[in-house]
Design a protein around this motif. Structure first.
Motif, PDB file in Angstrom:
ATOM      1  N   ASN A  52       0.830  -1.208   0.000  1.00  0.00           N
ATOM      2  CA  ASN A  52       0.000   0.000   0.000  1.00  0.00           C
ATOM      3  C   ASN A  52       0.862   1.254   0.000  1.00  0.00           C
ATOM      4  O   ASN A  52       0.572   2.235  -0.692  1.00  0.00           O
ATOM      5  N   ARG A  56       1.252   4.328  -2.932  1.00  0.00           N
ATOM      6  CA  ARG A  56       0.929   5.724  -2.640  1.00  0.00           C
ATOM      7  C   ARG A  56       2.151   6.639  -2.677  1.00  0.00           C
ATOM      8  O   ARG A  56       2.073   7.795  -2.283  1.00  0.00           O
ATOM      9  N   LYS A  58       4.804   9.268  -3.096  1.00  0.00           N
ATOM     10  CA  LYS A  58       4.834  10.602  -3.692  1.00  0.00           C
ATOM     11  C   LYS A  58       6.263  11.134  -3.775  1.00  0.00           C
ATOM     12  O   LYS A  58       6.534  12.091  -4.481  1.00  0.00           O
TER      13      LYS A  58
END
Length: 227
Positions: A52, A56, A58
């Motif tokens: 996960n 995600r 960034k």
């Protein structure tokens, strides 16, 4: 307990998942409540967590490389899937003096927000309140004085298995710290902890003098990630 997950109250009783609050399981980096499954295996829990985080990302390649390495280390810490199954044990997220109330021969734990169930190795490593903070964040895998005293006290009180967890399970303690966030605000400081974890489990190819730049090159090659 035979599930990994957060302790939560459904209005009538305390339960463990499947409506486990993911923010307390390090699945999400914001302050919102997220719900997901409980797990039968601590290995599955960690690998799902890491997957996960990678989805995600960034901050780019540096975070991905770090979490790929942590996933590799999870397989070392839990080499046999059967050994990472229950029973699981309640782990208070902030077990320190003002959360422990004692009166006579009775004791209470308070402020249970974020309490979860996990493996014995992670639940019974020394509480964060006993860590030698400076040494820990400088990459030491040695027990601090308070942790050593804690292990001695547990042994003296006839809890040899708990004492053994305190003495031997430093890598599991460090794993929890590394999985507590998604971003590398200070990549070089993050690398100190990740390198210490790698050294603690005998991760091939990592040495005490390896810099973050050297570590990135090593991980790019290992996981076939282009810079």
């Amino acid at each position: 307990m035979n599930k990994v997950g957060s302790l939560y109250f459904d209005g009538k009783q305390f339960l463990i998942g499947p409506s486990a609050c993911m923010e307390h399981l390090h699945f999400m980096g914001d302050n919102k409540a997220h719900f997901g499954p409980a797990f039968d295996s601590i290995k599955d829990f960690h690998l799902h967590n890491i997957a996960n985080k990678i989805r995600r990302i960034k901050d780019g390649e540096e975070v991905e490389l770090s979490f790929l390495m942590i996933a590799d280390i999870v397989h070392i810490l839990y080499p046999d899937e059967r050994r990472s199954k229950g029973p699981f044990f309640m782990c208070h997220p902030d077990a320190k003096g003002d959360h422990i109330l004692i009166h006579g021969d009775k004791a209470w734990l308070i402020d249970l927000t974020g309490t979860w169930f996990t493996s014995a190795q992670e639940a019974f490593a020394a509480p964060d309140a006993l860590i030698d903070v400076r040494a820990f964040y400088n990459g030491s895998n040695e027990l601090g004085p308070a942790e050593t005293d804690f292990a001695v006290t547990l042994a003296r009180l006839h809890h040899p298995l708990l004492a053994q967890h305190v003495r031997k399970d430093k890598p599991f303690q460090r794993l929890q710290h590394l999985l507590a966030g998604d971003s590398l605000h200070d990549p070089e400081q993050w690398w100190v902890g990740l390198r210490a974890l790698a050294l603690g489990v005998g991760y091939a190819g990592v040495n005490e003098s390896m810099s973050w730049d050297e570590g990135k090159s090593f991980l790019r090659f290992k996981f076939s990630v282009e810079p």
